[in-house]
Design a protein around this motif. Structure first.
Motif, PDB file in Angstrom:
ATOM      1  N   ASN A  55       0.861  -1.186   0.000  1.00 39.19           N
ATOM      2  CA  ASN A  55       0.000   0.000   0.000  1.00 39.19           C
ATOM      3  C   ASN A  55       0.891   1.229   0.000  1.00 39.19           C
ATOM      4  N   LYS A  56       0.287   2.385  -0.104  1.00 40.15           N
ATOM      5  CA  LYS A  56       1.056   3.620  -0.184  1.00 40.15           C
ATOM      6  C   LYS A  56       1.960   3.751   1.031  1.00 40.15           C
ATOM      7  N   VAL A  57       3.213   4.075   0.781  1.00 43.36           N
ATOM      8  CA  VAL A  57       4.194   4.145   1.844  1.00 43.36           C
ATOM      9  C   VAL A  57       4.335   5.580   2.326  1.00 43.36           C
ATOM     10  N   GLU A  58       3.986   5.812   3.575  1.00 47.20           N
ATOM     11  CA  GLU A  58       4.186   7.129   4.178  1.00 47.20           C
ATOM     12  C   GLU A  58       5.471   7.047   4.996  1.00 47.20           C
ATOM     13  N   SER A  59       6.595   7.098   4.334  1.00 48.02           N
ATOM     14  CA  SER A  59       7.874   6.894   5.012  1.00 48.02           C
ATOM     15  C   SER A  59       8.517   8.227   5.348  1.00 48.02           C
ATOM     16  N   ASP A  60       9.724   8.140   5.932  1.00 40.13           N
ATOM     17  CA  ASP A  60      10.436   9.353   6.288  1.00 40.13           C
ATOM     18  C   ASP A  60      11.386   9.799   5.191  1.00 40.13           C
ATOM     19  N   LEU A  61      11.240   9.232   3.994  1.00 37.11           N
ATOM     20  CA  LEU A  61      12.100   9.652   2.896  1.00 37.11           C
ATOM     21  C   LEU A  61      11.769  11.075   2.478  1.00 37.11           C
ATOM     22  N   PRO A  62      12.776  11.889   2.193  1.00 36.22           N
ATOM     23  CA  PRO A  62      12.499  13.225   1.684  1.00 36.22           C
ATOM     24  C   PRO A  62      11.966  13.147   0.262  1.00 36.22           C
ATOM     25  N   PHE A  63      11.437  14.266  -0.196  1.00 32.39           N
ATOM     26  CA  PHE A  63      10.908  14.297  -1.562  1.00 32.39           C
ATOM     27  C   PHE A  63      12.023  14.012  -2.568  1.00 32.39           C
ATOM     28  N   TRP A  64      13.207  14.455  -2.291  1.00 33.63           N
ATOM     29  CA  TRP A  64      14.316  14.371  -3.246  1.00 33.63           C
ATOM     30  C   TRP A  64      15.531  13.855  -2.481  1.00 33.63           C
ATOM     31  N   HIS A  65      15.956  12.621  -2.748  1.00 34.38           N
ATOM     32  CA  HIS A  65      17.024  12.033  -1.950  1.00 34.38           C
ATOM     33  C   HIS A  65      17.967  11.195  -2.808  1.00 34.38           C
ATOM     34  N   PHE A  66      19.078  10.813  -2.255  1.00 36.55           N
ATOM     35  CA  PHE A  66      20.043   9.984  -2.968  1.00 36.55           C
ATOM     36  C   PHE A  66      20.764   9.096  -1.966  1.00 36.55           C
ATOM     37  N   HIS A  67      21.403   8.061  -2.452  1.00 36.51           N
ATOM     38  CA  HIS A  67      22.188   7.171  -1.601  1.00 36.51           C
ATOM     39  C   HIS A  67      23.192   6.423  -2.476  1.00 36.51           C
ATOM     40  N   PRO A  68      24.284   5.946  -1.909  1.00 33.38           N
ATOM     41  CA  PRO A  68      25.310   5.265  -2.711  1.00 33.38           C
ATOM     42  C   PRO A  68      24.854   3.915  -3.256  1.00 33.38           C
ATOM     43  N   GLU A  69      23.812   3.348  -2.676  1.00 31.39           N
ATOM     44  CA  GLU A  69      23.307   2.071  -3.159  1.00 31.39           C
ATOM     45  C   GLU A  69      22.549   2.225  -4.472  1.00 31.39           C
ATOM     46  N   LEU A  70      22.663   1.247  -5.362  1.00 30.99           N
ATOM     47  CA  LEU A  70      21.782   1.168  -6.514  1.00 30.99           C
ATOM     48  C   LEU A  70      20.416   0.728  -6.014  1.00 30.99           C
ATOM     49  N   GLU A  71      19.365   1.053  -6.768  1.00 28.06           N
ATOM     50  CA  GLU A  71      18.009   0.705  -6.338  1.00 28.06           C
ATOM     51  C   GLU A  71      17.231   0.125  -7.516  1.00 28.06           C
ATOM     52  N   LEU A  72      16.771  -1.101  -7.351  1.00 31.02           N
ATOM     53  CA  LEU A  72      15.959  -1.779  -8.352  1.00 31.02           C
ATOM     54  C   LEU A  72      14.521  -1.776  -7.853  1.00 31.02           C
ATOM     55  N   ILE A  73      13.599  -1.223  -8.656  1.00 29.92           N
ATOM     56  CA  ILE A  73      12.199  -1.104  -8.235  1.00 29.92           C
ATOM     57  C   ILE A  73      11.298  -1.792  -9.242  1.00 29.92           C
ATOM     58  N   TYR A  74      10.473  -2.698  -8.744  1.00 28.08           N
ATOM     59  CA  TYR A  74       9.433  -3.302  -9.585  1.00 28.08           C
ATOM     60  C   TYR A  74       8.087  -3.003  -8.943  1.00 28.08           C
ATOM     61  N   VAL A  75       7.274  -2.225  -9.635  1.00 30.03           N
ATOM     62  CA  VAL A  75       5.931  -1.888  -9.167  1.00 30.03           C
ATOM     63  C   VAL A  75       4.929  -2.629 -10.031  1.00 30.03           C
ATOM     64  N   ASN A  76       4.044  -3.385  -9.408  1.00 30.83           N
ATOM     65  CA  ASN A  76       3.047  -4.179 -10.120  1.00 30.83           C
ATOM     66  C   ASN A  76       1.650  -3.703  -9.733  1.00 30.83           C
ATOM     67  N   LYS A  77       0.872  -3.283 -10.730  1.00 35.24           N
ATOM     68  CA  LYS A  77      -0.511  -2.846 -10.522  1.00 35.24           C
ATOM     69  C   LYS A  77      -0.594  -1.647  -9.581  1.00 35.24           C
ATOM     70  N   ALA A  78       0.013  -0.550 -10.007  1.00 39.28           N
ATOM     71  CA  ALA A  78      -0.046   0.680  -9.222  1.00 39.28           C
ATOM     72  C   ALA A  78       0.160   1.868 -10.148  1.00 39.28           C
ATOM     73  N   LYS A  79      -0.043   3.052  -9.618  1.00 39.95           N
ATOM     74  CA  LYS A  79       0.121   4.285 -10.370  1.00 39.95           C
ATOM     75  C   LYS A  79       1.000   5.231  -9.573  1.00 39.95           C
ATOM     76  N   GLY A  80       1.718   6.101 -10.281  1.00 37.93           N
ATOM     77  CA  GLY A  80       2.528   7.064  -9.558  1.00 37.93           C
ATOM     78  C   GLY A  80       3.396   7.898 -10.469  1.00 37.93           C
ATOM     79  N   LYS A  81       4.200   8.759  -9.859  1.00 35.85           N
ATOM     80  CA  LYS A  81       5.092   9.649 -10.597  1.00 35.85           C
ATOM     81  C   LYS A  81       6.522   9.126 -10.523  1.00 35.85           C
ATOM     82  N   ARG A  82       7.250   9.349 -11.614  1.00 38.98           N
ATOM     83  CA  ARG A  82       8.685   9.099 -11.624  1.00 38.98           C
ATOM     84  C   ARG A  82       9.397  10.447 -11.589  1.00 38.98           C
ATOM     85  N   HIS A  83      10.329  10.598 -10.687  1.00 42.92           N
ATOM     86  CA  HIS A  83      11.198  11.771 -10.698  1.00 42.92           C
ATOM     87  C   HIS A  83      12.602  11.250 -10.410  1.00 42.92           C
ATOM     88  N   ILE A  84      13.374  11.066 -11.476  1.00 44.05           N
ATOM     89  CA  ILE A  84      14.704  10.473 -11.380  1.00 44.05           C
ATOM     90  C   ILE A  84      15.673  11.369 -12.126  1.00 44.05           C
TER      91      ILE A  84
END
Length: 292
Positions: free
Chosen positions: A26-55
């Motif tokens: 479900n929608k994640v209300e986390s403590d992540l800032p709107f615009w963030h970065f980290h040294p780790e690579l990030e692989l994201i698979y979203v199935n059956k959802a809607k949203g914005k990409r800002h990369i």
């Protein structure tokens, strides 16, 4: 405006693991800032959802699913807005040297090393790749220890070998700015996120980061490869695509709700950004819903 949180995000894998795997339903209300970065690579698979990409400097809206690999230190924001009944998001975070400092340099890993290099611009995998690789990513939560690692290496192999992808920042977004400058970008993007539906004068936004208008314009163009006006308009168009996909509000109302004050200008920019008129875009989204 909301308080700005630190833009650097420190991530830690689970105990006894070299990669971090998280599943959201479900929608994640986390403590992540709107615009963030980290040294780790990030692989994201979203199935059956809607949203914005800002990369990086890329902005777009997705409907139903997405498979993305984000490179080390490439700034980005959150993704899913709303999940359907059976929707989910799998996020895998890992460092380039998660198998050891020299492992990435062995001959057998040259394709994966190339994959990591391309990920610095953000990689969006297309439908064929999602169908093949998406279920494998979802299955990672069912494995632990060596079994998870083996399955993840198979996923990296598939991602490295597929030709079914596009780069999100082909114009060359690179994260080379200092931490204090990234805080400025954080302030700017957060302000736009909260105020895009009204006019944002250059002197107002420049004042938010204690800069003169000419200095701000030079800084923003250097940091994002876009003018501030171009960025705000793209943010508005992305919001408009979201509204066109999700409700039956008139296109004129969506134009003004998205922050435009001229319908003709909105139509022109929308077609330039998406390759189709708002009406054609809405009709195509309806067809996608019918086909699901």
């Amino acid at each position: 405006m909301k308080n700005i949180k630190p833009t650097f995000k420190k991530l830690n894998p689970e105990f006894g693991s070299s990669i971090r795997v998280k599943k959201h339903n479900n929608k994640v209300e986390s403590d992540l800032p709107f615009w963030h970065f980290h040294p780790e690579l990030e692989l994201i698979y979203v199935n059956k959802a809607k949203g914005k990409r800002h990369i990086g400097s890329h902005l777009s809206y997705f409907n139903n699913s997405q498979l993305i690999l984000i490179g080390s230190n490439l700034p980005h924001s959150g993704f899913a807005d709303r999940f359907t009944t059976n929707g989910s998001e799998i996020v895998v975070q890992f460092k380039e040297d998660f198998l050891g400092e020299n492992f990435i340099n062995i001959p057998e890993m040259h394709l994966v090393k190339g994959l990591f290099a391309k990920a610095k611009k953000g990689i969006l995998f297309n439908v064929d790749a999602k169908k093949e690789i998406g279920p494998k990513i979802e299955s990672l939560v069912n494995y632990e220890g060596m079994n998870r690692l083996i399955h993840f290496l198979e996923i990296l192999k598939d991602l490295a070998e597929t030709k079914n992808y596009s780069l999100l920042n082909v114009d060359g977004f690179a994260f080379e700015i200092e931490p204090q400058d990234n805080k400025k970008i954080d302030i700017i993007f957060s302000f736009v996120s909260n105020n895009f539906n009204r006019s944002i004068p250059l002197d107002e936004i420049a004042e938010k980061v204690s800069m003169t208008v000419p200095a701000f314009c030079r800084y923003f163009k250097k940091s994002t490869s876009k003018t501030f006006t171009q960025f705000v308009n793209e943010f508005r168009i992305v919001h408009a695509t979201k509204l066109l996909s999700e409700n039956q509000t008139s296109i004129t109302e969506i134009c003004f709700e998205s922050g435009f004050n001229n319908f003709s200008h909105f139509n022109k920019l929308f077609k330039k950004f998406t390759g189709r008129s708002p009406l054609k875009y809405r009709n195509e989204m309806k067809q996608l819903v019918v086909q699901k």
